[in-house]
Design a protein around this motif. Sequence first.
Motif, PDB file in Angstrom:
ATOM      1  N   LEU A 409      17.110 -10.123  -6.424  1.00  0.00           N
ATOM      2  CA  LEU A 409      16.567  -9.508  -7.460  1.00  0.00           C
ATOM      3  C   LEU A 409      17.512  -8.128  -7.837  1.00  0.00           C
ATOM      4  O   LEU A 409      17.762  -7.553  -8.847  1.00  0.00           O
ATOM      5  N   SER A 574      13.173  -2.234  -2.352  1.00  0.00           N
ATOM      6  CA  SER A 574      12.572  -2.327  -3.739  1.00  0.00           C
ATOM      7  C   SER A 574      12.956  -1.540  -4.874  1.00  0.00           C
ATOM      8  O   SER A 574      12.836  -2.073  -6.001  1.00  0.00           O
ATOM      9  N   ALA A 578      14.078  -3.332  -8.387  1.00  0.00           N
ATOM     10  CA  ALA A 578      13.304  -3.128  -9.696  1.00  0.00           C
ATOM     11  C   ALA A 578      14.384  -2.728 -10.587  1.00  0.00           C
ATOM     12  O   ALA A 578      14.255  -3.092 -11.800  1.00  0.00           O
ATOM     13  N   VAL A 581      16.214  -5.945 -11.846  1.00  0.00           N
ATOM     14  CA  VAL A 581      15.375  -6.780 -12.766  1.00  0.00           C
ATOM     15  C   VAL A 581      15.382  -5.881 -14.257  1.00  0.00           C
ATOM     16  O   VAL A 581      15.416  -6.403 -15.448  1.00  0.00           O
ATOM     17  N   VAL A 663      -0.016  -1.799  -9.854  1.00  0.00           N
ATOM     18  CA  VAL A 663       0.684  -2.635 -10.972  1.00  0.00           C
ATOM     19  C   VAL A 663       0.048  -2.788 -12.052  1.00  0.00           C
ATOM     20  O   VAL A 663       0.418  -2.814 -13.233  1.00  0.00           O
ATOM     21  N   PHE A 667       1.877  -1.856 -15.529  1.00  0.00           N
ATOM     22  CA  PHE A 667       2.160  -2.804 -16.655  1.00  0.00           C
ATOM     23  C   PHE A 667       1.405  -2.642 -17.914  1.00  0.00           C
ATOM     24  O   PHE A 667       1.866  -3.075 -18.849  1.00  0.00           O
ATOM     25  N   ILE A 682       7.346  -1.203 -16.948  1.00  0.00           N
ATOM     26  CA  ILE A 682       7.761  -2.318 -16.099  1.00  0.00           C
ATOM     27  C   ILE A 682       8.656  -1.986 -14.767  1.00  0.00           C
ATOM     28  O   ILE A 682       8.599  -2.581 -13.956  1.00  0.00           O
ATOM     29  N   VAL A 683       9.617  -0.889 -14.757  1.00  0.00           N
ATOM     30  CA  VAL A 683      10.323  -0.607 -13.849  1.00  0.00           C
ATOM     31  C   VAL A 683       9.640  -0.250 -12.811  1.00  0.00           C
ATOM     32  O   VAL A 683       9.451  -0.462 -11.541  1.00  0.00           O
ATOM     33  N   LEU A 686       7.388  -3.124 -11.223  1.00  0.00           N
ATOM     34  CA  LEU A 686       8.119  -4.239 -10.533  1.00  0.00           C
ATOM     35  C   LEU A 686       8.342  -3.378  -9.264  1.00  0.00           C
ATOM     36  O   LEU A 686       8.058  -4.232  -8.221  1.00  0.00           O
ATOM     37  N   LEU A 689       4.925  -3.645  -7.228  1.00  0.00           N
ATOM     38  CA  LEU A 689       4.798  -4.848  -6.884  1.00  0.00           C
ATOM     39  C   LEU A 689       5.757  -5.414  -5.645  1.00  0.00           C
ATOM     40  O   LEU A 689       5.015  -6.173  -4.677  1.00  0.00           O
ATOM     41  N   LEU A 690       6.899  -5.218  -5.558  1.00  0.00           N
ATOM     42  CA  LEU A 690       7.915  -5.719  -4.621  1.00  0.00           C
ATOM     43  C   LEU A 690       7.540  -4.799  -3.606  1.00  0.00           C
ATOM     44  O   LEU A 690       7.720  -5.441  -2.388  1.00  0.00           O
TER      45      LEU A 690
END
Length: 730
Positions: A409, A574, A578, A581, A663, A667, A682-683, A686, A689-690
């Motif tokens: 990623l 992470s 991020a 992505v 998250v 989001f 989003i950044v 993510l 989340l990761l």
Amino acid sequence: MIPSTTTEPSAPTGGRHTGSARPDFDGYHPGPLGRLGGWVVDHGRLTLVVWALLVVGLGIFAPRVEAELSGAGWQADGSESVAVRELAQEHFGGNASSAIQVVVHTDSGTVTSGAGAAAVARATSLLEADPRIAEVVAPQPGATISEDGRTAVVLAGSGADTNEMVRAADDLSGPLEALSGDGVQVTPTGSSQLWADFNKANLDAMLTSEMYSWPVTLAILVVAFGALVAAGLPLVLTLAGLVASAGSLVLINQLVPVSIWAMNFAMMFALALGIDYALFLVVRYRAARLGSHESPRRAVAETMDTAGKAVLLSGATVLVSLSAVMLVPSPSFRSMAGGIMLAVAFVLAATLTLLPVVLAKLDLRINKLALPWVHVGEHRSARFAAWGERLWRRPVAFGLASLLALLVLALPIAGLSTAMPSIKVLPEDSAARVGYDRVQEAFGEGAPGTLQVVVAAADADAAAAVLADDPGIAGAMPAQPAADGSDLALISAVPTVDPSDPALADTVDRLRDDLPDSAQVGGAAVENLDLKTQLDESTPLVVGVVLALGFLLLLVALRAPLIALLGTLASLLSTAAAFGVARLVFQDGWGDSLLGFESQGFLDAWAPVFFFAMIFAIAMDYTVFLLASAKEHYERSGDPHEAMVGAVAHSGRVIFAAGAVMVAVFFTFALSGPLPPKEMGIVLGLAVLLDAFLVRLVLLPVLLRLTGHAAWWLPRWLDRALPEVRFAHD
């Protein structure tokens, strides 16, 4: 094992247990935070009154936060472009980058006669009546009137600072657009109008996000806590911190301009971290009360000495990480970082003082309205204990899988490019964007990014010659002498490319080399370029400081250099994943139609430095929770197996629930509004989340497994240098 220095009997801290016959806290010997917990419980009424006065007193100012704060301040202090803006405002009737441009366009006839001329006259009168406007410059043939005569620009000079000009643009936008009619369209544009429109779109997006995030958050909390009353505590705690921080920002804004983004980020962080901290304390308190059958006061003390200490260290890590952003010499960045730090400080203070009182007063009533299948007093999760055992048995397989996923990623980060936000961040129907497009159609691709060159009057002809010969300049206006008679001249030059085109930077660099020494180049587009340069220069420093301070805090907290270093480095994975992505989504446009945005072909330049600090702060939040629990188990048992599995069993559920809440919160920012909040949502979403699910619940436990006793090794010289910090208390 590290010898304890905090196990001697403590003096009574609240007067409930006096005399020498029995130790305080029913035989428990608390540390400093445990004693703080006992004090606030013993003085519960005073604590509640102080917090009520604080929230109400500051809350009076909170409703004014959206009106008081501004979106300006996106500049590199001390840069050449900022100097040009200040000179233009002082000596050239406010013809600065923060001036408001009013575009008058007609589809039939011309703007010099009939309905067009009438609209120009009414717009001029409206602008002249506003005290924040300096000189109003009527449309000039060959300069601000298009060749076909259908489009003209009325320039409203800046008579106030950039923050006040944003408010002026917001106030004047409606009345100016209302002048449209009879085939004539009146549209304000320019950098001040851009920020006014962006603030409005951003506010609408924030309200939409809140509408989604609060019920989703409550649902996750109900599942995590297993009881509706307990689930409501973090939201109450967060609300108190938010109200206090919002009121504080309004007061601070009276002294130093504060960006509206400070409140946006503060709200998001207060909600996310407030829930994290409350989760950790409430779960630990319920375990002490229902699992060990301790008294409320002792349960509070034990909770504060363990979970409270982890929360304090986590909050300190967040504050330290964000303080590094203050190294960027830009008012917007400093006020945003300051706003988040203020909100975190309030939430942290509420967690460590207000929450213990509420827990002690509600006591077992926090378990009211519990879900039937939930064991509300359970602290050690059987499912996460089983997960920890699985990781212990197969560390290499799970570790390599998570590491490989993160590296894959992160690969796209190699092609990441950044630039300052373009006009595409605004909705297509916003006034600033409509006016921008009309100026481009009428006066050329680079007209919305007109450059301003302030030069000594004696060098004006030489400067004009350089501009005329430069291939990046489509045309330049005659030199304008200073209105106050000073020995300066202003030349406006239209570049050949759009203000967001990377080629503009080459043109500006070339002009700064070729123009006379007295010349300075500025304009709104150049201010963006100078800020990007400053951000590019500051990013390595900020990243280095964040990593160093994060490692030092972990080292002090854990007294274990190896795992402190590994925990710090794991946070980079992470973060890199991020941003990898983010490059695919925002630079390459993957999923842009699904997320409802128009790709700019780059990531906003402020994202790497600011998001890195935010992501690292959140990642270290989870790191502290997991490793503090591991350290507590290691102090009690001296067994690496118990340290790793026990940490996952006791903190895994909290990290999982807190990660799910974060998250969900982040989001929701991707659902609506302009592009920057989408990038942010989003950044950060993510990254959480990761980090929560791959790094903290897989990779970091695996590192504990592989390093064994070495994870907690402490050299003697370092032992003498570090303060004594323990998580296990008797």
